[in-house]
Design an enzyme around this catalytic site. Structure first.
Site, mmCIF file in Angstrom:
data_model
loop_
_atom_site.group_PDB
_atom_site.id
_atom_site.type_symbol
_atom_site.label_atom_id
_atom_site.label_comp_id
_atom_site.label_asym_id
_atom_site.label_seq_id
_atom_site.Cartn_x
_atom_site.Cartn_y
_atom_site.Cartn_z
ATOM 1 N N SER A 83 47.255 18.265 19.114
ATOM 2 C CA SER A 83 48.402 18.477 18.234
ATOM 3 C C SER A 83 47.908 18.902 16.852
ATOM 4 O O SER A 83 47.183 18.151 16.192
ATOM 5 C CB SER A 83 49.202 17.182 18.105
ATOM 6 O OG SER A 83 50.046 17.276 16.965
ATOM 7 N N MET A 118 61.350 18.797 17.544
ATOM 8 C CA MET A 118 62.006 17.544 17.142
ATOM 9 C C MET A 118 63.069 17.915 16.117
ATOM 10 O O MET A 118 62.928 17.674 14.911
ATOM 11 C CB MET A 118 60.948 16.580 16.564
ATOM 12 C CG MET A 118 60.035 16.005 17.633
ATOM 13 S SD MET A 118 58.488 15.366 16.977
ATOM 14 C CE MET A 118 57.522 16.869 16.964
ATOM 15 N N HIS A 157 49.339 22.119 20.916
ATOM 16 C CA HIS A 157 50.649 21.461 20.767
ATOM 17 C C HIS A 157 51.121 21.628 19.322
ATOM 18 O O HIS A 157 50.402 21.281 18.385
ATOM 19 C CB HIS A 157 50.493 19.985 21.138
ATOM 20 C CG HIS A 157 51.760 19.199 21.146
ATOM 21 N ND1 HIS A 157 52.637 19.178 22.221
ATOM 22 C CD2 HIS A 157 52.296 18.375 20.214
ATOM 23 C CE1 HIS A 157 53.654 18.380 21.946
ATOM 24 N NE2 HIS A 157 53.479 17.875 20.733
ATOM 25 N N MET A 214 57.446 10.453 25.210
ATOM 26 C CA MET A 214 56.975 10.044 23.879
ATOM 27 C C MET A 214 56.501 8.591 23.961
ATOM 28 O O MET A 214 57.260 7.698 24.354
ATOM 29 C CB MET A 214 58.101 10.151 22.844
ATOM 30 C CG MET A 214 58.571 11.572 22.557
ATOM 31 S SD MET A 214 57.263 12.711 22.103
ATOM 32 C CE MET A 214 56.577 11.930 20.639
ATOM 33 N N MET A 231 59.380 19.775 13.186
ATOM 34 C CA MET A 231 60.269 18.682 12.744
ATOM 35 C C MET A 231 61.218 19.186 11.671
ATOM 36 O O MET A 231 60.806 19.943 10.789
ATOM 37 C CB MET A 231 59.438 17.531 12.168
ATOM 38 C CG MET A 231 58.374 17.014 13.115
ATOM 39 S SD MET A 231 57.561 15.552 12.448
ATOM 40 C CE MET A 231 56.229 15.344 13.626
ATOM 41 N N ASP A 243 54.006 20.707 16.629
ATOM 42 C CA ASP A 243 55.087 19.763 16.343
ATOM 43 C C ASP A 243 56.030 20.320 15.280
ATOM 44 O O ASP A 243 55.654 20.478 14.124
ATOM 45 C CB ASP A 243 54.497 18.428 15.878
ATOM 46 C CG ASP A 243 53.902 17.639 17.039
ATOM 47 O OD1 ASP A 243 54.611 17.468 18.047
ATOM 48 O OD2 ASP A 243 52.744 17.219 16.932
ATOM 49 N N HIS A 279 56.903 21.620 20.499
ATOM 50 C CA HIS A 279 57.691 20.392 20.642
ATOM 51 C C HIS A 279 58.721 20.368 19.519
ATOM 52 O O HIS A 279 58.376 20.127 18.361
ATOM 53 C CB HIS A 279 56.710 19.216 20.570
ATOM 54 C CG HIS A 279 57.352 17.863 20.609
ATOM 55 N ND1 HIS A 279 56.656 16.716 20.304
ATOM 56 C CD2 HIS A 279 58.617 17.457 20.932
ATOM 57 C CE1 HIS A 279 57.453 15.668 20.425
ATOM 58 N NE2 HIS A 279 58.656 16.099 20.793
ATOM 59 N N ASP A 290 52.740 11.885 24.678
ATOM 60 C CA ASP A 290 52.533 12.279 23.285
ATOM 61 C C ASP A 290 52.649 11.057 22.375
ATOM 62 O O ASP A 290 53.720 10.453 22.279
ATOM 63 C CB ASP A 290 53.614 13.321 22.935
ATOM 64 C CG ASP A 290 53.394 13.981 21.598
ATOM 65 O OD1 ASP A 290 52.369 13.721 20.954
ATOM 66 O OD2 ASP A 290 54.280 14.773 21.202
ATOM 67 N N GLY A 302 46.652 14.087 18.514
ATOM 68 C CA GLY A 302 46.375 14.603 17.171
ATOM 69 C C GLY A 302 45.231 13.870 16.532
ATOM 70 O O GLY A 302 44.114 14.372 16.396
HETATM 71 C C1 DX5 Z 1 54.692 12.731 16.936
HETATM 72 C C2 DX5 Z 1 54.213 14.070 17.459
HETATM 73 C C3 DX5 Z 1 52.889 13.993 18.113
HETATM 74 C C4 DX5 Z 1 51.795 13.555 17.176
HETATM 75 C C5 DX5 Z 1 50.740 12.844 17.962
HETATM 76 O O1 DX5 Z 1 55.966 12.886 16.445
HETATM 77 O O2 DX5 Z 1 55.116 14.590 18.401
HETATM 78 O O3 DX5 Z 1 52.560 15.203 18.768
HETATM 79 O O4 DX5 Z 1 51.205 14.614 16.502
HETATM 80 O O5 DX5 Z 1 49.811 12.361 17.059
HETATM 81 P P1 DX5 Z 1 48.801 11.190 17.411
HETATM 82 O O6 DX5 Z 1 47.959 11.669 18.553
HETATM 83 O O7 DX5 Z 1 48.034 11.034 16.150
HETATM 84 O O8 DX5 Z 1 49.621 9.986 17.775
HETATM 85 ZN ZN ZN Z 2 54.474 16.296 19.730
#
Ligand code: DX5
Ligand code: ZN
Length: 233
Positions: free
Chosen positions: A11, A71, A36, A140, A40, A38, A69, A179, A201
């Protein structure tokens, strides 16, 4: 035992946003399968990140699958933008989509793979009538919005239940990604439950090593090495 190829999807939320091209090259060199991304909106989740224009720039830097992804509250508004930007996979949240089947169909009509993400408190039942409309389920294992959170083990039986649903529906090829809070030990737990895509990530980009090969490869720890070496796409 899970004999599917295990895919690792770093990520970029945990990458250096001022050096994204460099940080994508680092995980490519380390053997990552997907990237990946993210997205948001500060509404569905309490954080803001990046959108389709950044995906367009990333597309020029890598041939790896861009796994986006979303969100966001109103994913439908942005689907065409992500397709035009070169996204391969678009994952929407079941909690945010009033017309989930329509949204998944639109993602596929735009030439992308369709995924559904489920928050930790969301049950798998909402997938029952869209099993033929999806290519990926994203479980998740943290509440979305931030990297670096702690894995929530209560999602493990949900992963197993989803794998069973997919097998019973004849949709064995559908990916199950997990994730949030993935490291070598939590990855093993979710792979054993039936997941085959590990999104991470912090445990990758937070590594002290300049070379991220070890950080990527330990996430595949629950898998068969021979099968892993063939894993792509
Ligand atoms: C959270 C994201 C993840 C996040 C994971 O909202 O969707 O993709 O980056 O990060 P780690 O691996 O640090 O939990
Ligand atoms: Zn994600």
């Amino acid at each position: 035992m899970n004999l599917r190829p295990i895919l690792v999807a770093p990520s970029i939320l945990s990458a250096d946003f001022a050096n994204l091209a460099r940080d994508i090259k680092r995980v490519e060199d380390a053997g990552a399968d997907w990237i990946h991304v993210d997205v948001m909106d500060g509404h569905f989740v309490p954080n803001l990140t990046i959108g389709a224009p950044v995906v367009k720039s990333l597309r020029k830097q890598t041939k790896l699958v861009l796994d986006c992804h979303l969100m966001v509250t109103d994913a439908d508004r942005y689907l065409a933008d992500f397709a035009a930007a070169g996204a391969n996979n678009v994952i929407v949240h079941a909690e945010a989509c009033v017309h989930l089947q329509r949204t998944l169909s639109q993602i596929r009509q735009l030439g992308m793979k369709a995924g559904v993400a489920l928050n930790p408190a969301t049950t798998e039942e909402c997938l029952t009538y869209v099993l033929d409309d999806l290519d990926q389920v994203l479980v998740m294992s943290v509440n979305p919005g931030f990297g670096g959170q702690k894995f929530i083990p209560a999602v493990i039986p949900k992963i197993a239940a989803i794998r069973k649903m997919l097998d019973q529906a004849g949709r064995k090829e559908v990916h199950i990604g997990v994730d949030g809070g993935m490291d070598a030990s939590t990855a093993k737990l979710v792979i054993n439950a039936g997941a085959n895509v590990i999104i991470a990530g912090n445990s990758i980009y937070g590594s002290q090593d300049q070379d991220l090969s070890h950080a990527v490869s330990v996430l595949r720890s629950g898998s068969n090495e021979k099968i892993v070496s063939q894993a792509r796409g």
